[in-house]
Design an enzyme around this catalytic site. Structure first.
Site, PDB file in Angstrom:
ATOM      1  N   PHE A 117      12.568  -5.283  -2.732  1.00  0.00           N
ATOM      2  CA  PHE A 117      11.326  -5.027  -3.457  1.00  0.00           C
ATOM      3  C   PHE A 117      11.367  -4.432  -4.855  1.00  0.00           C
ATOM      4  CE2 PHE A 117       6.885  -5.721  -1.736  1.00  0.00           C
ATOM      5  CZ  PHE A 117       6.981  -6.759  -1.203  1.00  0.00           C
ATOM      6  N   GLY A 127       4.400  -9.076   1.429  1.00  0.00           N
ATOM      7  CA  GLY A 127       5.570  -9.026   1.368  1.00  0.00           C
ATOM      8  C   GLY A 127       6.356  -8.217   2.250  1.00  0.00           C
ATOM      9  N   GLN A 141      -3.495   0.535  -9.959  1.00  0.00           N
ATOM     10  CA  GLN A 141      -2.346  -0.064  -9.759  1.00  0.00           C
ATOM     11  C   GLN A 141      -2.741  -1.766 -10.232  1.00  0.00           C
ATOM     12  OE1 GLN A 141       0.480  -1.433  -6.693  1.00  0.00           O
ATOM     13  NE2 GLN A 141       1.811  -0.436  -8.073  1.00  0.00           N
ATOM     14  N   HIS A 180      -8.609  -5.651   5.250  1.00  0.00           N
ATOM     15  CA  HIS A 180      -7.905  -6.278   4.029  1.00  0.00           C
ATOM     16  C   HIS A 180      -6.375  -5.878   4.299  1.00  0.00           C
ATOM     17  CE1 HIS A 180      -7.120  -7.815   0.189  1.00  0.00           C
ATOM     18  NE2 HIS A 180      -6.696  -6.824  -0.450  1.00  0.00           N
ATOM     19  N   ARG A 220       6.313  -1.754 -10.448  1.00  0.00           N
ATOM     20  CA  ARG A 220       5.175  -2.633 -10.887  1.00  0.00           C
ATOM     21  C   ARG A 220       4.498  -2.509 -12.320  1.00  0.00           C
ATOM     22  NH1 ARG A 220       2.205  -3.518  -4.909  1.00  0.00           N
ATOM     23  NH2 ARG A 220       3.605  -4.863  -3.962  1.00  0.00           N
ATOM     24  N   LYS A 252     -17.206  -2.261   8.935  1.00  0.00           N
ATOM     25  CA  LYS A 252     -18.331  -3.096   8.484  1.00  0.00           C
ATOM     26  C   LYS A 252     -17.842  -4.589   8.696  1.00  0.00           C
ATOM     27  CE  LYS A 252     -16.775  -2.949   3.664  1.00  0.00           C
ATOM     28  NZ  LYS A 252     -17.379  -2.913   2.124  1.00  0.00           N
ATOM     29  N   ARG A 297       2.424   2.876  -7.159  1.00  0.00           N
ATOM     30  CA  ARG A 297       2.966   2.798  -6.076  1.00  0.00           C
ATOM     31  C   ARG A 297       4.048   1.808  -5.822  1.00  0.00           C
ATOM     32  NH1 ARG A 297       2.258  -0.849  -1.828  1.00  0.00           N
ATOM     33  NH2 ARG A 297       0.195  -1.807  -3.012  1.00  0.00           N
ATOM     34  N   GLU A 342       4.981  -9.696  -4.172  1.00  0.00           N
ATOM     35  CA  GLU A 342       6.129  -9.290  -4.817  1.00  0.00           C
ATOM     36  C   GLU A 342       7.417  -9.746  -4.085  1.00  0.00           C
ATOM     37  OE1 GLU A 342       5.905  -5.566  -6.561  1.00  0.00           O
ATOM     38  OE2 GLU A 342       7.674  -5.011  -5.561  1.00  0.00           O
ATOM     39  N   HIS A 401      -5.154  -4.272  -8.285  1.00  0.00           N
ATOM     40  CA  HIS A 401      -4.798  -4.459  -7.020  1.00  0.00           C
ATOM     41  C   HIS A 401      -4.966  -3.438  -5.841  1.00  0.00           C
ATOM     42  CE1 HIS A 401      -2.037  -6.266  -4.032  1.00  0.00           C
ATOM     43  NE2 HIS A 401      -1.001  -5.031  -3.927  1.00  0.00           N
ATOM     44  N   GLY A 457     -13.538   2.593   9.431  1.00  0.00           N
ATOM     45  CA  GLY A 457     -12.676   1.544   8.946  1.00  0.00           C
ATOM     46  C   GLY A 457     -11.636   0.989   9.898  1.00  0.00           C
ATOM     47  N   HIS A 476      -1.158  -5.249 -10.324  1.00  0.00           N
ATOM     48  CA  HIS A 476      -0.302  -6.265  -9.819  1.00  0.00           C
ATOM     49  C   HIS A 476       0.575  -6.816 -10.837  1.00  0.00           C
ATOM     50  CE1 HIS A 476       2.241  -8.536  -6.945  1.00  0.00           C
ATOM     51  NE2 HIS A 476       2.202  -7.409  -6.110  1.00  0.00           N
ATOM     52  N   GLU A 486      -5.363   3.577   1.940  1.00  0.00           N
ATOM     53  CA  GLU A 486      -5.468   3.415   0.574  1.00  0.00           C
ATOM     54  C   GLU A 486      -6.763   4.545   0.035  1.00  0.00           C
ATOM     55  OE1 GLU A 486      -5.982  -0.423  -0.990  1.00  0.00           O
ATOM     56  OE2 GLU A 486      -6.524  -0.011  -2.936  1.00  0.00           O
ATOM     57  N   ALA A 521      -4.513   1.767   8.654  1.00  0.00           N
ATOM     58  CA  ALA A 521      -4.756   3.241   8.873  1.00  0.00           C
ATOM     59  C   ALA A 521      -5.717   3.582   9.993  1.00  0.00           C
ATOM     60  CB  ALA A 521      -5.217   3.835   7.356  1.00  0.00           C
ATOM     61  N   LEU A 556      -3.426 -12.569  -4.823  1.00  0.00           N
ATOM     62  CA  LEU A 556      -2.174 -12.114  -4.837  1.00  0.00           C
ATOM     63  C   LEU A 556      -1.205 -12.960  -4.534  1.00  0.00           C
ATOM     64  CD1 LEU A 556      -0.531  -9.511  -5.236  1.00  0.00           C
ATOM     65  CD2 LEU A 556      -0.880  -9.283  -2.436  1.00  0.00           C
TER      66      LEU A 556
END
Lengths: 566, 333
Positions: free
Chosen positions: A117, A49, A234, A43, A280, A36, A379, A249, A344, A12, A236, A368, A16, A246
């Site tokens: 937030f 935000g 979650q 993402h 949320r 990939k 979260r 927030e 989300h 990935g 959103h 994630e 992270a 999206l």
């Protein structure tokens, strides 16, 4: 067949993954990354935000406050040892990102600016307009482009991992498909760090990109790694009607209102203190209640930014100003934006300890895809970016010293053979009139309908049955493209298999948890039940293919569970 | 809404290329990406394209739409066709980059050019304990450039790259601006020197194509022009581009119009005999058709050089333009 060997294999290329790769390389390890998509397509881009920065000056606030608010928002399901680390080490990561070149917005005195937030008592979120994730992702990629790093790191770019290699009870890398050639290879590694992100596409609609298909979580599960808190999805509060894209927030953080069809700021009824900036899960339930009770329009409520003024909107929220203009033809400076809750983020994932290590030796995870757990049952906004940086780095820092005593295992050719047979099976299957896309859509819409915001035993059980049927259809469906080069048809088929695994785990865990906590709301058990359910649900696939469900206690250090009010 | 698509196909495994035509039904609000996904999922699974976020943030779905590079996810069908359902939308892969399959191109050229501009912050001095203190205006300015999602649209449609593969091209030069103009970076001068060399900022012809196709408002050409200004200010003027600018300015301030006789020697260098010899046939042709007037034989600035009427007004315009120069931001302690 070429065999590749590395100390550390990062799966990935999002935040992270890149943070882990940089840290591992700084510690002198031979690092490879397999992704990939090209890393800048990841993402992490979509996090608009901001990023919380506990401990950065006065604005970041004391780490204890951030840790408490994270714990409270998690509905006390977050493990407090992990949350403490997130809060204590988070500020350092924000500053590191700034020193690497992230163009954080500033105050007039030149120090970092903050915005408020949801779920936070005060403004402590650092940001780059409404492109915070993109800005950090691109700066980390800048670091990877430094010649010293670039030449030393092997990038398996546009390679798709088909399975993890487990030999003698230890993870030894992965089998991956070179998308460009269609060839399968074993990439062996002493330590493998799964940073493959979330699984939002399991639901339809979703705020997530089309690549968020839960591959890493599913593959870790198949390899025998325990998967935790999967019922915690979650939803959103603000996604666009139709596409589900999206809306940050940060808009509410800057002061936007939520209105129902009567123009009423309905959050006064649900969270009189924090209003639109409650946690949320709270805002999402409020919106859905308004919609269900007939105070929405076309299944939506409205986001109102008009009073914020054109200058603020264009300077701090430019990205969503453009999205609204281009995708739904709404001018945010003058008009109301119809929005609705959208899937989300997955709080659950591959179970890790505070160093990103899973119970399967050699296998780490961060971001994630992982469940440390810092997010518990819900979260807080702007904690996802923080999570990727802190635990991406920590995973690498634990893995590198550990792997120095490790030797490469001999990986049997059969691992590649198994996946080759799996792929051959898909390619050789004849068409039966069904389509991968149809199965995926039916999975997504049924997951939204049955395992969404409000969950009932009838619907959950119905979904178990749906998933059994979908699985049967999946096993029978063929594809159009039989080629080797960039066979995306094939990739979507494999991804759907991963998504079905994830959907099943989510549904089974949601049935098991007979209480309401955070994002998980059971209509038949509307209250939180600490006596029985202050614990994690863990799913582990046994060697014989059967599944074991077990529980893990929540780590509580400082903050005893209390009633949660906003 | 009826949608007609004509999609360029390349099958690398059989060496085949051609077009596929599709006619599908889509909701009015659809984007081109929605239509292509509809085709791929329900009509023809062999159609290959990259796409991910659906909201112009990942940069995957760039392609040529009616011969102009665009993000498919930002191309509303109704805008592309002007509401004409008979309009067949031509969808092709980006140019200037080799095609791998259908709408998928090899972007290595794009990223290799990004790597060419040392695309990482190089601060000088000790790293501060806290963040660098810099003006918000500088960060907002850089954020516009950080808006770049590396989709490659500007590189696809760059008219210079089409004829000179060495050109660093718009996206990478915009990226270079992001560092040269970053008050935290300590190597601005070295960066500008390198960028002033062949294939850098002075090779842009200012055709404006990159500004037009950029889906994120990065306006790479404008960043290139800013880099030119910065390089000139930094005194990096020993190159044809800077000399051209200087003789141009000198010519205007002195006589009010371009001095065609002295432009070329002034730009390539008075003693650059080989280059002047190369240009000689062109100069002779200009002379023959009266484009090198005798009145301009005296170099700008020298006594007796040609002057236009109303020179005061020209000089005033130049003076006012000089006042528009932005001030560079700095790190404060």
């Amino acid at each position: 067949m070429a065999v590749y060997e590395h100390d550390v294999l990062v799966v990935g290329g999002g935040l992270a993954g890149m943070r882990a790769a940089i840290a591992a390389q700084q510690l002198g390890a031979d690092v490879a990354m397999v992704s990939k998509v090209h890393p800048v397509r990841s993402h992490s881009n979509a996090a608009q935000g901001g990023i919380n920065g506990p401990g950065v000056g006065e604005d970041g606030g004391p780490w204890e406050e951030h840790a408490y608010e994270t714990t409270k928002a998690s509905d006390y399901l977050g493990d407090q040892d992990a949350i403490t680390i997130l809060a204590q080490e988070g500020g350092r990561e924000v500053l590191q990102a700034e020193h690497w070149g992230v163009v954080f917005s500033r105050k007039p005195d030149g120090h970092l600016a903050v915005r408020r937030f949801g779920g936070m008592g005060k403004a402590r979120t650092f940001f780059v307009g409404a492109i915070t994730g993109q800005a950090i992702l691109h700066v980390l990629y800048e670091q990877l482009m430094h010649p010293a790093r670039f030449q030393a790191m092997r990038m398996y770019e546009e390679w798709f991992v088909t399975s993890l290699i487990v030999v003698d009870g230890q993870c030894r890398g992965c089998v991956a498909l070179n998308i460009r050639t269609g060839e399968l290879h074993a990439i062996t590694a002493k330590a493998t760090i799964i940073c493959t992100g979330g699984l939002g596409r399991v639901y339809e609609p979703s705020t997530n990109a089309l690549i968020c298909t839960g591959d890493g979580i599913a593959q870790a599960y198949r390899a025998g790694a325990p998967i935790m808190d999967m019922e915690m999805v979650q939803i959103h509060p603000t996604s666009l009607k139709g596409s589900g894209v999206l809306i940050t927030e940060g808009a509410r953080g800057e002061g936007a209102y939520l209105l129902n069809k009567d123009g009423e700021r309905f959050m006064t009824k649900y969270a009189p203190n924090m209003m639109e900036l409650a946690s949320r899960d709270v805002v999402t339930r409020a919106e859905q209640t308004e919609i269900d009770e007939g105070r929405g329009v076309d299944g939506c409520v409205f986001l109102d930014l008009r009073h914020l003024g054109e200058q603020l909107i264009k300077e701090r929220l430019e990205e969503i100003y453009e999205i609204a203009r281009d995708l739904v033809n709404v001018d945010l400076t003058k008009e109301l934006l119809p929005i609705l809750p959208g899937v989300h983020y997955i709080m659950g994932g591959i179970k890790t300890d505070i160093d990103g290590l899973t119970p399967l030796p050699g296998l780490y995870s961060a971001g994630e895809a992982a469940c440390v757990s810092v997010h518990g049952a819900n979260r807080v906004g702007a904690n996802s970016l923080l999570d990727t940086l802190v635990f991406g780095r920590r995973a690498a820092e634990h893995a590198v010293p550990w792997l120095r005593d490790q030797k490469f295992a001999r990986v049997p050719d059969s691992v590649v053979e198994d996946d080759r047979r799996m792929i051959r099976g898909i390619l050789d299957r004849s068409q039966n009139g069904d389509r991968v896309a149809k199965i995926r859509r039916d999975m997504g819409t049924s997951m939204s309908a049955n395992v969404g915001i409000f969950r009932s035993p009838d619907k959950l059980n119905q979904q178990v049955q749906n998933l059994t049927e979908l699985r049967a259809r999946y096993d029978a469906v063929g594809i159009d493209d039989k080629g080797c080069v960039f066979n995306t048809d094939l990739l979507f088929h494999i991804e759907l298999g991963c998504m079905l695994d994830c959907a099943e785990m989510i549904t089974r865990s949601a049935i098991e948890r007979t209480e309401s906590r955070g994002a998980h709301t059971r209509l038949d058990y509307p209250e939180r039940n600490d006596a029985e359910w202050l614990k994690h649900i863990v799913l582990t696939r046994q060697q014989d293919g059967s599944e074991k469900m077990s529980y893990l206690p929540v780590t509580i250090t400082e903050w005893q569970p209390q009633e949660r009010k906003y | 809404m009826k949608v007609k698509l004509k999609v360029r196909r390349t099958d690398p495994e059989h060496g085949a290329a051609g077009y596929s035509q599709y006619a599908i039904d889509m909701p009015e609000s659809s984007t081109l990406l929605d239509a292509l996904i509809q085709v791929r999922e329900y009509e023809d699974g062999t159609l290959a394209l990259r796409c991910s976020c659906r909201s112009a943030i990942c940069g995957s779905c760039s392609m040529r739409v009616d011969r102009r590079a665009r993000l498919a996810c930002r191309a509303k069908i109704i805008t592309v066709t002007g509401g004409d359902e008979e309009h067949e939308i031509l969808v092709e892969p980006m140019t200037n980059m080799p095609v791998i399959k259908d709408l998928i191109v090899d972007q290595e050229l794009f990223f290799s050019k990004i790597r060419q501009v040392d695309p990482y912050l190089q601060p000088l001095g000790p790293v501060p304990e806290r963040e660098y203190r810099v003006p918000n205006e500088a960060m907002i300015d850089l954020t516009h450039t950080m808006n770049c999602i590396m989709c490659g649209a500007c590189v696809s449609d760059c008219t210079v790259l089409e004829v000179d593969k060495n050109f660093i091209a718009p996206a990478a030069l915009a990226k270079a601006y992001r560092f040269a103009a970053d008050p935290r970076d300590g190597h601005t001068h070295e960066r500008l020197e390198k960028l002033s060399e062949y294939s850098g900022i002075w090779d842009c012809t200012r055709c404006n194509m990159c500004v037009e196709v950029c889906p994120k408002g990065v306006a790479p050409m404008n960043r290139i022009l800013q880099l030119r200004e910065m390089a000139m200010e930094a005194g990096i003027q020993n190159n044809a581009g800077a000399r051209h600018t200087n003789i141009f300015t000198k010519s205007i301030i002195d006589g009010g119009r371009l001095n065609e006789v002295w432009m070329l020697p002034g730009s390539v260098g008075m003693f650059n005999v080989p280059r002047l010899l190369v240009e000689a046939p062109g100069a002779l042709r200009m002379l023959r058709v009266g484009k090198l007037p005798l009145a301009q034989a005296i170099p700008p600035g020298a006594p007796g050089s040609h002057k236009m009427q109303g020179m005061d007004r020209v000089r005033n315009v130049v003076k006012k333009a000089a006042l528009l120069k932005p001030k560079r931001a700095e790190v404060t302690d």
